[in-house]
Design an enzyme around this catalytic site. Structure first.
Site, PDB file in Angstrom:
ATOM      1  N   ASP A 135       0.832  -1.190   0.000  1.00  0.00           N
ATOM      2  CA  ASP A 135       0.000   0.000   0.000  1.00  0.00           C
ATOM      3  C   ASP A 135       0.878   1.257   0.000  1.00  0.00           C
ATOM      4  OD1 ASP A 135      -2.748   1.229   0.507  1.00  0.00           O
ATOM      5  OD2 ASP A 135      -1.635   1.994   2.233  1.00  0.00           O
ATOM      6  N   GLU A 182       1.654  -0.332  -5.048  1.00  0.00           N
ATOM      7  CA  GLU A 182       0.759   0.783  -5.334  1.00  0.00           C
ATOM      8  C   GLU A 182       1.686   1.988  -5.459  1.00  0.00           C
ATOM      9  OE1 GLU A 182      -3.448   2.517  -3.683  1.00  0.00           O
ATOM     10  OE2 GLU A 182      -1.852   2.256  -2.218  1.00  0.00           O
TER      11      GLU A 182
END
Length: 744
Positions: A390, A427
């Site tokens: 993330d 990401e």
């Protein structure tokens, strides 16, 4: 005061190892601590390595890093749920400290023992120090956490920012979770890892609790790791090869201070992107057995998914922690060594590149080693197959928040010998302005390709001028990855993910409906590129419903015929809806849960996705790990000429050569033709000449009703007019070339 015991180096009779460890190969729940009854322990200096807890032949060795602590104590709890420690063992720096690591060996405790740390040090926020001896701190290397149901955000926040007059005080009954001693042994039964190549991977992003917590799931243990196991036959039928699990590392689901404005009930942290203990699987995702059973149950889930040939990818959040900014709770890192673990400005304030209050100091050597240790643990001990990081750009930021040219942590992860075979997905952006899609450092990293998401949505919505971008995404995004020496499999393609609309809502809502999040509908993605095609939300209009159905199929088909690695959002295959909520991070309710009644209602979509995955696996060219060459693909317009990439209409044909299609009868063909029409009028395409001795047959037409929308293997349909094919408004068709003897 809690009883404090310290002993010399003398050795006492040790408890029966069977009571402490369980029998060899025991896969049952952890045993209770036998020392709680006897009250006898022995304390020795211990060793600084490894960090965390190790079961030694003469006790349990505890080791924790803190460079700036002045004093430290190990707290042991007679019962893991007790508010006050049973024994508090003070650690003498002259005996129990090596370098920056505090350590102690304890004999007389056993599996299921709850523990924590109390740390004394300076309260000097401008220098980065926020030590709070009232807080009982989780071990950063905790393999399990218990008592998480007692976490209360407001109370913890109040206690973690003490005033100068009371910051040294001690408060009994502090409502904190505890680290737990867990027996690491597990019988993997010889089940191997699937070791899927990137080119054959089809990802399925899902939430462990949401997958089965709805009563319609039929799971006997809903909302748990075991609930995922119960859905393995479904995943196999669908055809996915990997599950990408939203955060399962321990987090506080009660740390959301907002209320649902319509009900007044507290909202939750449902998604879990706020990690409190990075080594520990979430307690509430266990089935509620003995403390620590969630570790065994997570391993069982991984083993059974592997037995079915399905890989496990974890969504990990190393960019920040659950401690938030200076008003957040002190749970672990802040109380152990705030100045080392977090990025701070010159005045000691938290630098926030995450939007969550703090940013981990990822490229500090100590933090870097911690992250590597954590990844190694999940890859070896827990047998996971990969990680999705993330806000991964933060892992490349230096001590002042600058983006590093050659980030040490990213290089360490990519080159670590233990992690060499795991899948790495970034990401490739963060909340501080970094955007590195197509430029994320390192060759091993795949990336979530948000350009694929946006361009596919805009193309099928009918936005002008999107044909060229759409073609690039279909071909593996060479414009993004080829220059950097990467391959199409560096692109994780998706149309929807947890963050934003579900696929059903993407074609049903023109705007977000996030009022239930308690932020006046101001939260969520700024732009979804969605459309409602005439009316907002759920409705009973057959004409609009046909458009919705067609657009869902268009985007699913586009995803699965594109080069790169496709990722499905769980539930899209049966039209899961969040009723227009594009940011359901706080909705632990039917807004987010999978309503399995929709599967029967929308079986047509499920069948379409299942057959599309089968087609993808049959066509090696669609999932190749190299970019198309000029001789492999030719683009054409409706007249069969080279397209004008700037035309507003955007109807495109794609002729792919030199591939093999395996039918159910063993016949083989070469050639594939894809026809795309996002326009509001039908388009009649002049078809390219098929290879000699072959004829075009229809496999897919999203304008047709099931079962003619997608043909089963061996049931491809001959064309009525072999040289042309008309594609209805807002539809997609796919043709294959097969031996002409089969035509008709």
């Amino acid at each position: 005061m809690a009883e404090r015991k310290r002993t010399g180096g003398g050795k006492r009779d040790r408890p029966d190892p069977a009571r402490r460890r369980g029998s060899a190969g025991d896969a049952r729940m952890p045993l209770p601590c036998p020392a709680a009854a006897s009250g006898e322990i022995a304390v020795r200096p211990g060793n600084p390595l490894p960090l965390g807890v190790r079961d030694c032949c003469d006790g349990f060795n505890f080791a924790v890093f803190s460079r700036h602590a002045e004093r430290m104590a190990l707290l042991l709890f007679k019962d893991a749920g007790d508010a006050d420690p049973w024994i508090e063992v003070d650690l003498d720096p002259a005996v129990h400290k090596t370098g920056d690591v505090w350590h102690v060996l304890i004999d007389g405790i056993g599996w299921g023992q709850g523990y924590a740390f109390r740390v004394h040090g300076p309260w000097a926020p401008t220098q980065g120090h926020r030590f709070n001896p009232r807080a009982s701190l989780l071990d950063p290397y905790s393999l399990a956490v218990t008592g998480t149901q007692r976490w209360d955000f407001a109370y913890l926040a109040a206690l973690s920012a003490p005033s100068p007059s009371d910051r040294r005080g001690d408060r009994k009954g502090f409502p904190s979770a505890r680290s737990l001693l867990v027996d690491r042994r597990f019988d993997w039964q010889g089940v191997p890892r699937p070791k899927r190549s990137w080119s054959e991977t089809v990802l399925y992003e899902t939430h462990v609790r949401g997958l089965t917590i709805h009563p319609s799931s039929g799971a006997s243990l809903p909302g748990t790791f075991f609930g995922v196991v119960e859905k393995i036959p479904y995943l196999l039928d669908l055809g996915v090869t990997a599950v990408e699990l939203m955060p399962i590392q321990e987090f506080n689901s009660r740390d959301n201070p907002r209320l649902d404005p319509s009900t007044g009930k507290p909202l939750r942290n449902y998604w879990g992107y706020n990690t409190a203990a990075f080594f520990a699987p979430k307690e509430s995702y266990g089935s509620g057995g003995a403390p620590g059973s969630q570790v065994h149950e997570f391993k069982t889930m991984v083993r059974e998914l592997h037995r079915a040939g399905i890989e496990v990818i974890l969504d990990v959040v190393f960019n920040h922690t659950a401690e938030g900014n200076e008003h957040g709770p002190t749970l672990s890192f802040r109380g152990l060594d705030n100045a080392v673990y977090y990025l701070l400005d010159e005045e000691g304030h938290y630098t926030d590149f995450t939007g969550c209050g703090n940013t981990l100091n990822c490229n500090h050597p100590v933090v870097r080693d911690y992250i590597i240790d954590c990844l190694r643990y999940w890859a070896t001990e827990m047998q996971v197959d990969g990680f999705r990081f993330d806000l991964a750009s933060i892992l490349g930021r230096g001590p002042r928040g600058e983006l590093l040219e050659s980030p040490p942590l990213l290089e360490r992860i990519a080159e670590d010998p233990i992690l060499h075979d795991v899948k790495l997905i970034a990401e490739a952006w963060d909340a501080g302005g970094a955007f590195q899609v197509g430029r994320f450092p390192g060759q091993r990293w795949a990336e979530w390709n948000c350009h694929f998401r946006d361009h596919v949505r805009r193309y099928w919505r009918g936005d002008p001028g999107m044909g060229g971008a759409f073609a690039q995404r279909l071909c593996g995004s060479a414009d993004l990855y080829q220059k950097g020496g990467k391959a199409p499999v560096s692109s994780v393609n998706f149309v929807t993910c947890h963050d934003g609309f579900t696929l059903n809502d993407l074609v049903s809502y023109a705007g977000m409906h996030n009022e239930a999040n308690g932020e006046d509908n101001r939260d969520g993605p700024a732009e979804e590129f969605s459309a409602n095609y005439g009316a907002e939300g759920e409705l009973d209009d057959p004409a609009i419903e046909r458009i919705h159905l067609r657009q869902i199929k268009n985007m699913l088909a586009t995803l699965l015929v594109s080069r790169g690695v496709p990722m499905l959002l769980g539930g899209d295959e049966f039209r899961r809806t969040q009723r227009g909520n594009s940011n359901a991070y706080c909705q632990d309710n039917e807004t987010s849960w999978y309503d399995w009644r929709l599967l029967e209602r929308n079986d047509e979509i499920f069948r379409f996705v299942r057959e599309m995955i089968r087609i993808r696996q049959c066509f090696s060219t669609l999932r190749s790990d190299s970019f198309y060459s000029d001789r492999e693909v030719r683009w054409f317009d409706s007249d069969g000429r080279a397209p004008d990439w700037h035309r507003a209409g955007g109807a495109l044909g794609m002729h792919i050569l030199a591939d093999e299609w395996a039918t159910g009868t063993g016949d083989r063909g070469t050639g594939l033709c894809l026809l795309f029409n996002p326009q509001e009028v039908p388009v009649s395409f002049s078809l390219p000449q098929p290879p000699a001795g072959q004829a075009w047959k229809r496999v897919i037409d999203t304008a047709r009703a099931a079962p003619d929308d997608i043909c089963a293997s061996g049931a491809e349909q001959a064309l009525g007019e072999p040289e042309r094919y008309e594609v209805e408004p807002g539809a997609l068709a796919m043709l294959i070339a097969t031996a002409s003897a089969l035509a008709g």
